[in-house]
Design a protein around this motif. Structure first.
Motif, PDB file in Angstrom:
ATOM      1  N   ALA A 108      -0.959  -2.283  -1.935  1.00  0.00           N
ATOM      2  CA  ALA A 108      -0.708  -2.593  -0.522  1.00  0.00           C
ATOM      3  C   ALA A 108       0.670  -3.239  -0.339  1.00  0.00           C
ATOM      4  O   ALA A 108       1.366  -2.976   0.643  1.00  0.00           O
ATOM      5  CB  ALA A 108      -1.802  -3.506   0.007  1.00  0.00           C
ATOM      6  N   LYS A 109       1.060  -4.052  -1.288  1.00  0.00           N
ATOM      7  CA  LYS A 109       2.383  -4.717  -1.214  1.00  0.00           C
ATOM      8  C   LYS A 109       3.492  -3.670  -1.287  1.00  0.00           C
ATOM      9  O   LYS A 109       4.458  -3.693  -0.517  1.00  0.00           O
ATOM     10  CB  LYS A 109       2.541  -5.715  -2.381  1.00  0.00           C
ATOM     11  N   TYR A 110       3.346  -2.736  -2.246  1.00  0.00           N
ATOM     12  CA  TYR A 110       4.364  -1.676  -2.363  1.00  0.00           C
ATOM     13  C   TYR A 110       4.447  -0.891  -1.057  1.00  0.00           C
ATOM     14  O   TYR A 110       5.545  -0.644  -0.537  1.00  0.00           O
ATOM     15  CB  TYR A 110       4.037  -0.725  -3.532  1.00  0.00           C
ATOM     16  N   GLU A 111       3.284  -0.524  -0.543  1.00  0.00           N
ATOM     17  CA  GLU A 111       3.287   0.343   0.655  1.00  0.00           C
ATOM     18  C   GLU A 111       3.781  -0.416   1.885  1.00  0.00           C
ATOM     19  O   GLU A 111       4.362   0.173   2.789  1.00  0.00           O
ATOM     20  CB  GLU A 111       1.908   0.968   0.846  1.00  0.00           C
ATOM     21  N   GLU A 112       3.566  -1.731   1.899  1.00  0.00           N
ATOM     22  CA  GLU A 112       4.075  -2.531   3.027  1.00  0.00           C
ATOM     23  C   GLU A 112       5.612  -2.593   2.983  1.00  0.00           C
ATOM     24  O   GLU A 112       6.280  -2.477   4.013  1.00  0.00           O
ATOM     25  CB  GLU A 112       3.490  -3.951   2.913  1.00  0.00           C
ATOM     26  N   TRP A 113       6.186  -2.731   1.798  1.00  0.00           N
ATOM     27  CA  TRP A 113       7.636  -2.963   1.695  1.00  0.00           C
ATOM     28  C   TRP A 113       8.427  -1.695   1.417  1.00  0.00           C
ATOM     29  O   TRP A 113       9.633  -1.663   1.620  1.00  0.00           O
ATOM     30  CB  TRP A 113       7.923  -3.999   0.613  1.00  0.00           C
ATOM     31  N   TYR A 114       7.774  -0.662   0.875  1.00  0.00           N
ATOM     32  CA  TYR A 114       8.498   0.572   0.542  1.00  0.00           C
ATOM     33  C   TYR A 114       7.953   1.744   1.358  1.00  0.00           C
ATOM     34  O   TYR A 114       8.377   1.982   2.461  1.00  0.00           O
ATOM     35  CB  TYR A 114       8.406   0.876  -0.965  1.00  0.00           C
ATOM     36  N   GLN A 115       6.979   2.433   0.860  1.00  0.00           N
ATOM     37  CA  GLN A 115       6.463   3.633   1.513  1.00  0.00           C
ATOM     38  C   GLN A 115       5.107   3.983   0.875  1.00  0.00           C
ATOM     39  O   GLN A 115       4.692   3.327  -0.074  1.00  0.00           O
ATOM     40  CB  GLN A 115       7.437   4.790   1.307  1.00  0.00           C
ATOM     41  N   GLU A 116       4.499   5.058   1.364  1.00  0.00           N
ATOM     42  CA  GLU A 116       3.228   5.489   0.774  1.00  0.00           C
ATOM     43  C   GLU A 116       3.478   5.875  -0.690  1.00  0.00           C
ATOM     44  O   GLU A 116       4.493   6.501  -1.003  1.00  0.00           O
ATOM     45  CB  GLU A 116       2.698   6.699   1.549  1.00  0.00           C
ATOM     46  N   HIS A 117       2.547   5.483  -1.560  1.00  0.00           N
ATOM     47  CA  HIS A 117       2.723   5.775  -2.990  1.00  0.00           C
ATOM     48  C   HIS A 117       2.000   7.070  -3.347  1.00  0.00           C
ATOM     49  O   HIS A 117       0.875   7.286  -2.905  1.00  0.00           O
ATOM     50  CB  HIS A 117       2.181   4.617  -3.836  1.00  0.00           C
ATOM     51  N   ASN A 118       2.655   7.927  -4.149  1.00  0.00           N
ATOM     52  CA  ASN A 118       1.992   9.196  -4.503  1.00  0.00           C
ATOM     53  C   ASN A 118       1.248   9.123  -5.837  1.00  0.00           C
ATOM     54  O   ASN A 118       0.531  10.050  -6.192  1.00  0.00           O
ATOM     55  CB  ASN A 118       3.017  10.348  -4.521  1.00  0.00           C
ATOM     56  N   SER A 119       1.444   8.040  -6.601  1.00  0.00           N
ATOM     57  CA  SER A 119       0.773   7.973  -7.909  1.00  0.00           C
ATOM     58  C   SER A 119       0.316   6.537  -8.182  1.00  0.00           C
ATOM     59  O   SER A 119       0.733   5.925  -9.179  1.00  0.00           O
ATOM     60  CB  SER A 119       1.716   8.459  -9.020  1.00  0.00           C
ATOM     61  N   PRO A 120      -0.548   6.006  -7.291  1.00  0.00           N
ATOM     62  CA  PRO A 120      -0.956   4.600  -7.451  1.00  0.00           C
ATOM     63  C   PRO A 120      -1.681   4.328  -8.765  1.00  0.00           C
ATOM     64  O   PRO A 120      -1.657   3.191  -9.252  1.00  0.00           O
ATOM     65  CB  PRO A 120      -1.879   4.357  -6.248  1.00  0.00           C
TER      66      PRO A 120
END
Ligand code: NAP
Length: 345
Positions: A108-120
């Protein structure tokens, strides 16, 4: 010899990897990839390498990387990196990724600050590549997420204090300055010579992505949720970061007591140098080297500790640290290929 390739070899961190790996005694450089400069020799793009290496850059080809390499460094922009890294991991390659794509534990932190993740699913597998804190996990990792440059300078500066519980974890202010290579080689108005020269400015105030990376990693050290203020500035120089960091002490401590603990905390960490109080870190002292220099003073009037941290963003802040991680993964001496004392001038 270990066969090593660099994806995104023409960028600033990529070419720094090539420069350092070309002199690494245990490494053979195999494939160098580029989108815009394929079929051009790296030494034609960067003539300072002409006596070191003349490999021709190629478009990315996963099968070729799989055939030729044991380890691949990916030095691509975030978002692009995650289109490549899962394929490399699936091909059985060890990967050291320099982007932000695999640095977070929390999706959630990555997606909040960067973008949708394709390989979580790979976030769990990725090990945060800060050797001074994660040496053992890095050594057995298949995917290393190399830290950001500001986070490297900030986390190394604050980890001992948070480990000891000596500071109020909600009082931290990081005032950091970086040279313009931190923004990469692509042309942009904000890093154009005339925009940067003879000036000095803050940017992304209260919303720089690295805030979340620093908070996540320091929260793990403190074992408490940390929120902090981080303000980056752009210096009119090419390389180097200097961070001045403030935090409220919870007890009455002298500078020398804290410095003694820093020495103990970083015992055996050859790339962290604790400087005596009268000589504080400067970018000049670390430029071109893999060192992080730390110095500090307690301000008795305010009860605050002020820590100064300096690194070269292209070495300890990216390419050098990535090679330190390679050395750990391979079981080599940690400073192999990184012994250079730097440039000074
Ligand atoms: N600069 C720093 O101080 C620093 C420090 C720590 C971490 N990092 C991170 O390291 C990564 C690389 O940064 P950098 O400063 O080296 O960037 P850069 O100078 O802009 O280089 C980016 C590289 O990625 C390649 N590339 C760009 N778009 C691509 C695409 N769509 N497909 C394939 N390749 C593409 C470029 O290739 P061509 O131009 O040849 O096509 C170039 O080789 C970034 O994620 C950055 O956040 C940078």
């Amino acid at each position: 010899m270990m066969n090593v390739s660099v994806v995104g070899a023409t960028g600033y961190t990529g070419v720094e990897l090539v420069r350092l790996l070309a002199d690494h005694p245990e490494v053979k450089l195999k494939t160098l990839t580029s989108n815009s400069f394929s079929e051009e020799k790296i030494s034609d793009i960067y003539p300072h390498l002409s006596t070191k290496i003349d490999i021709e850059c190629q478009k990315l080809n996963i099968e070729q990387l799989q055939e030729e390499s044991d380890v691949v460094f990916t030095a691509l922009p975030h978002g692009i990196s995650m289109t490549v890294v899962p394929k490399l991991v699936e091909a059985g390659l060890k990967v050291i990724d320099l982007s932000g794509d695999y640095r977070y534990q929390e999706l959630a932190k990555y997606e909040e600050w960067y973008q949708e993740h394709n390989s979580p699913q790979l976030l769990e597998q990725g090990v945060y590549g800060l050797p001074e804190l994660n040496r053992e996990q890095i050594a057995t990792s298949e995917l290393v997420a190399n830290p950001g440059c500001y986070p490297t300078a900030s986390i190394l500066a604050l980890a001992p204090l948070l480990d000891k519980g000596w500071i109020d974890q909600n009082s931290i202010i990081i005032d950091a300055k970086s040279g313009t290579t931190g923004a990469g080689r692509k042309v942009s108005l904000g890093t154009h010579f005339c925009e940067v020269d003879s000036s000095f400015k803050a940017y992304k105030v209260a919303n720089h992505r690295h805030t979340s990376e620093i908070e996540e990693k320091l929260s793990l050290v403190a074992d408490k949720e940390i929120n902090l203020s981080f303000t980056p500035h752009l210096l009119p120089i090419k390389r180097g970061i200097l961070a001045t960091i403030y935090a409220d002490l919870k007890e009455d401590l002298s500078s020398s007591t804290i410095i003694d603990y820093y020495r103990q905390f970083y015992k055996g960490d050859q790339f962290v140098r604790i400087m005596p109080g009268e000589r504080l870190p400067e970018i000049k002292f670390v430029a071109g080297s893999n060192y992080c220099d730390l110095g500090l003073e307690v301000d008795q009037a305010t009860g605050r500790v002020i820590i100064i941290s300096a690194i070269d963003n292209l070495v300890k802040g990216s390419a050098g640290q990535a090679i330190q991680n390679l050395n750990l993964m391979a079981g080599w001496r940690e400073d192999l290929g990184l012994e250079d004392a730097g440039l000074y001038l």
